[in-house]
Design an enzyme around this catalytic site. Structure first.
Site, PDB file in Angstrom:
ATOM      1  N   CYS A 198       0.796  -1.222   0.000  1.00 29.72           N
ATOM      2  CA  CYS A 198       0.000   0.000   0.000  1.00 29.72           C
ATOM      3  C   CYS A 198       0.828   1.271   0.000  1.00 29.72           C
ATOM      4  O   CYS A 198       0.264   2.366  -0.035  1.00 29.72           O
ATOM      5  CB  CYS A 198      -0.970  -0.013   1.182  1.00 29.72           C
ATOM      6  SG  CYS A 198      -2.149  -1.371   1.104  1.00 29.72           S
TER       7      CYS A 198
ATOM      8  N   HIS B 171      -2.573   8.474   5.857  1.00 32.66           N
ATOM      9  CA  HIS B 171      -2.932   7.179   5.273  1.00 32.66           C
ATOM     10  C   HIS B 171      -4.389   6.886   5.627  1.00 32.66           C
ATOM     11  O   HIS B 171      -5.175   6.518   4.758  1.00 32.66           O
ATOM     12  CB  HIS B 171      -2.005   6.085   5.810  1.00 32.66           C
ATOM     13  CG  HIS B 171      -2.254   4.740   5.207  1.00 32.66           C
ATOM     14  ND1 HIS B 171      -1.983   4.455   3.891  1.00 32.66           N
ATOM     15  CD2 HIS B 171      -2.767   3.599   5.744  1.00 32.66           C
ATOM     16  CE1 HIS B 171      -2.311   3.187   3.635  1.00 32.66           C
ATOM     17  NE2 HIS B 171      -2.794   2.660   4.743  1.00 32.66           N
TER      18      HIS B 171
ATOM     19  N   GLU C 111      -0.859   5.772  13.361  1.00 28.08           N
ATOM     20  CA  GLU C 111      -0.524   6.966  12.593  1.00 28.08           C
ATOM     21  C   GLU C 111      -0.590   8.221  13.470  1.00 28.08           C
ATOM     22  O   GLU C 111       0.267   9.110  13.377  1.00 28.08           O
ATOM     23  CB  GLU C 111      -1.519   7.078  11.431  1.00 28.08           C
ATOM     24  CG  GLU C 111      -1.084   7.960  10.321  1.00 28.08           C
ATOM     25  CD  GLU C 111      -1.981   7.813   9.107  1.00 28.08           C
ATOM     26  OE1 GLU C 111      -1.662   8.447   8.092  1.00 28.08           O
ATOM     27  OE2 GLU C 111      -3.002   7.100   9.163  1.00 28.08           O
TER      28      GLU C 111
ATOM     29  N   LYS D 108      -9.357   8.652   1.938  1.00 32.51           N
ATOM     30  CA  LYS D 108      -9.942   7.319   1.812  1.00 32.51           C
ATOM     31  C   LYS D 108     -11.385   7.292   2.307  1.00 32.51           C
ATOM     32  O   LYS D 108     -12.142   6.392   1.955  1.00 32.51           O
ATOM     33  CB  LYS D 108      -9.100   6.292   2.574  1.00 32.51           C
ATOM     34  CG  LYS D 108      -7.726   6.020   1.969  1.00 32.51           C
ATOM     35  CD  LYS D 108      -6.979   4.957   2.762  1.00 32.51           C
ATOM     36  CE  LYS D 108      -5.616   4.662   2.178  1.00 32.51           C
ATOM     37  NZ  LYS D 108      -4.642   5.751   2.408  1.00 32.51           N
TER      38      LYS D 108
ATOM     39  N   HIS E 127      -9.834   2.715  -0.402  1.00 31.08           N
ATOM     40  CA  HIS E 127      -8.417   2.349  -0.340  1.00 31.08           C
ATOM     41  C   HIS E 127      -8.073   1.498  -1.561  1.00 31.08           C
ATOM     42  O   HIS E 127      -8.398   0.315  -1.620  1.00 31.08           O
ATOM     43  CB  HIS E 127      -8.157   1.564   0.939  1.00 31.08           C
ATOM     44  CG  HIS E 127      -6.718   1.293   1.227  1.00 31.08           C
ATOM     45  ND1 HIS E 127      -5.700   1.605   0.342  1.00 31.08           N
ATOM     46  CD2 HIS E 127      -6.101   0.712   2.308  1.00 31.08           C
ATOM     47  CE1 HIS E 127      -4.545   1.239   0.860  1.00 31.08           C
ATOM     48  NE2 HIS E 127      -4.761   0.706   2.047  1.00 31.08           N
TER      49      HIS E 127
ATOM     50  N   PHE F 136       0.935  -3.319   4.380  1.00 29.33           N
ATOM     51  CA  PHE F 136       1.205  -4.671   4.854  1.00 29.33           C
ATOM     52  C   PHE F 136       2.638  -5.044   4.497  1.00 29.33           C
ATOM     53  O   PHE F 136       3.139  -4.719   3.418  1.00 29.33           O
ATOM     54  CB  PHE F 136       0.242  -5.671   4.209  1.00 29.33           C
ATOM     55  CG  PHE F 136      -1.160  -5.636   4.775  1.00 29.33           C
ATOM     56  CD1 PHE F 136      -1.476  -4.865   5.873  1.00 29.33           C
ATOM     57  CD2 PHE F 136      -2.164  -6.403   4.205  1.00 29.33           C
ATOM     58  CE1 PHE F 136      -2.747  -4.843   6.399  1.00 29.33           C
ATOM     59  CE2 PHE F 136      -3.451  -6.395   4.720  1.00 29.33           C
ATOM     60  CZ  PHE F 136      -3.755  -5.611   5.813  1.00 29.33           C
TER      61      PHE F 136
END
Length: 423
Positions: free
Chosen positions: A170, A310, A321, A342, A347, A406
């Site tokens: 990502c 993010h 975050e 998002k 996403h 990830f």
């Protein structure tokens, strides 16, 4: 060559809710959401049945029947976005040495939709254990190797320099642009067409995220399903899309009279070497990436005007975050608006980092901070200014945009107005 400064002179975006940078920005600035029930396939068997889909007609966007047959949907996105970015920049690529024009494209999952569909065909919807390859499309190999994305874009723009696919989950969309910046800075290329594309909304992807309960099961209100930093969030909404940029050395861009959206002043990426999907709660690795990107940009934390988060909408990510922003920006974190797009476009895995770079550059262009939609019940552990519901007009000269993926990938990029410093 190390003193070369890199700027964005062309942007194109394909995102849910609107194709093209203008429609994309209209959606963000109005705080509208593009998440809906999945229409691409029957999602009834799945735990999560919402996504942020693009209404995309490849023929209407100039792709020929042969190109449509040859390319997976994500590759089609990349080519259309590259065309738009080059047109927006006004650059005459043919005037450059083709060996000094390069391409970097990010993608987390490659040609997922094409591979999923072709497996259905060659296996007769899973009935055949031994599949019959004779039923596959002639260009199935292109679906198997994500490098075909970079090749397609290079053919489209006539680039014969470095052509690379960056796949770091990502954070691919930030890392592909960061790699392109480094190629220009070191003198390997003068112009880079860089960005990312993913089209992952398929049964296999939904099944994978269902298995780890990462995506939201909230189906009663698809438009409100993506809720970053909200205390009622319960997973992210899968999306798709692409964003591609034309990057140039700053002085060259100025000489040709190009419109400059932003300078990419700093970039860094780190790994947490910890867990495939888990995150350390202190946000140390993301904070390290942010600190390094700021140092490269020769900026102090209190010079950041806006943070494009993010903000996936999972409790683990949002809290991680928030901790990273406090750790890297100090007290300034509490004074800086932070938002997650998002909440509006979902996403899109490897594509979202580039889409967020586009949002950051357009925020600077318009002096508007896009909101975090659906943020009605703030999580007490996420106690920063997350710009709930409505966009905010304010001076935006510098933006920090970050990504988390990830595998433990943590990336950060700093965008700034190029005239802020002559250094």
């Amino acid at each position: 060559m190390s003193g070369r400064r890199v700027v964005i002179t062309g942007i194109e975006v394909l995102a849910p809710g609107g194709i093209g940078r203008d429609r994309f920005w209209e959606l963000l600035s109005q705080g509208r959401t593009a998440t809906r029930e999945i229409t691409f396939f029957d999602a009834t068997p799945f735990r999560s049945r919402v996504a942020a889909e693009i209404d995309f007609d490849p023929e209407a966007h100039g792709l020929t029947p042969q190109e449509i047959r040859r390319m997976d949907r994500a590759a089609q996105f990349a080519v259309v976005a590259a065309r738009g970015a080059v047109a927006d920049s006004g650059i005459d690529v043919e005037a450059y040495d083709p060996y000094r024009v390069g391409v970097t494209i990010g993608s987390a999952v490659g040609a997922t939709m094409g591979l999923d569909e072709e497996y259905k065909v060659v296996s007769d919807s899973g009935r055949l254990h031994l599949v019959d390859h004779a039923y596959a499309v002639p260009h199935l190999y292109n679906y198997l190797v994500p490098s075909s994305f970079a090749a397609e874009v290079a053919w489209e723009v006539g680039a014969q320099g470095p052509a690379t696919v960056v796949s770091t989950g990502c954070t691919s969309g930030i890392d592909s642009v960061g790699h392109a910046v480094e190629l220009i800075r070191e003198g390997t290329a003068d112009v880079m067409v860089a960005g990312s594309s993913d089209a992952p909304i398929s049964p296999i992807t939904m099944a994978c995220f269902d298995a780890i309960k990462a995506t939201t099961p909230r189906h009663d209100e698809p438009g409100r399903a993506s809720r970053p930093f909200d205390g009622t969030r319960n997973g992210f909404v899968l999306g798709e899309g692409a964003a591609v940029f034309v990057l140039e050395e700053r002085e060259s861009a100025r000489k040709r009279g190009a419109h400059v959206y932003a300078e990419i002043a700093g970039y860094a990426t780190r790994s947490n070497a910890y867990h495939m999907t888990g995150l350390r709660p202190d946000g140390a690795e993301m904070a390290e990436a942010i600190g390094t990107a700021l140092a490269e940009a020769r900026m102090n934390p209190d010079e950041i005007d806006y943070v494009n988060a993010h903000g996936s909408g999972t409790k683990q990510n949002d809290r991680h975050e928030t901790a990273a922003f406090k750790r890297s920006l100090g007290d300034h974190a509490y004074r800086t608006p932070v938002s997650s797009i998002k909440s509006m476009v979902g996403h899109s895995l490897g594509a979202i980092g580039s889409i967020e770079i586009a949002a950051s550059a357009l925020a600077m262009e318009h002096h508007v901070v896009p909101p975090t939609a659906n943020l009605h019940t703030p999580d007490p552990e996420c106690d920063l200014d997350y710009v709930p519901l409505l966009a905010r007009e304010q001076l935006v000269d510098t933006v920090l945009t970050v990504g988390s993926g990830f595998g433990g990938f943590q990336s950060a990029m700093v965008l700034a107005r190029p005239e802020r410093s002559a250094a």
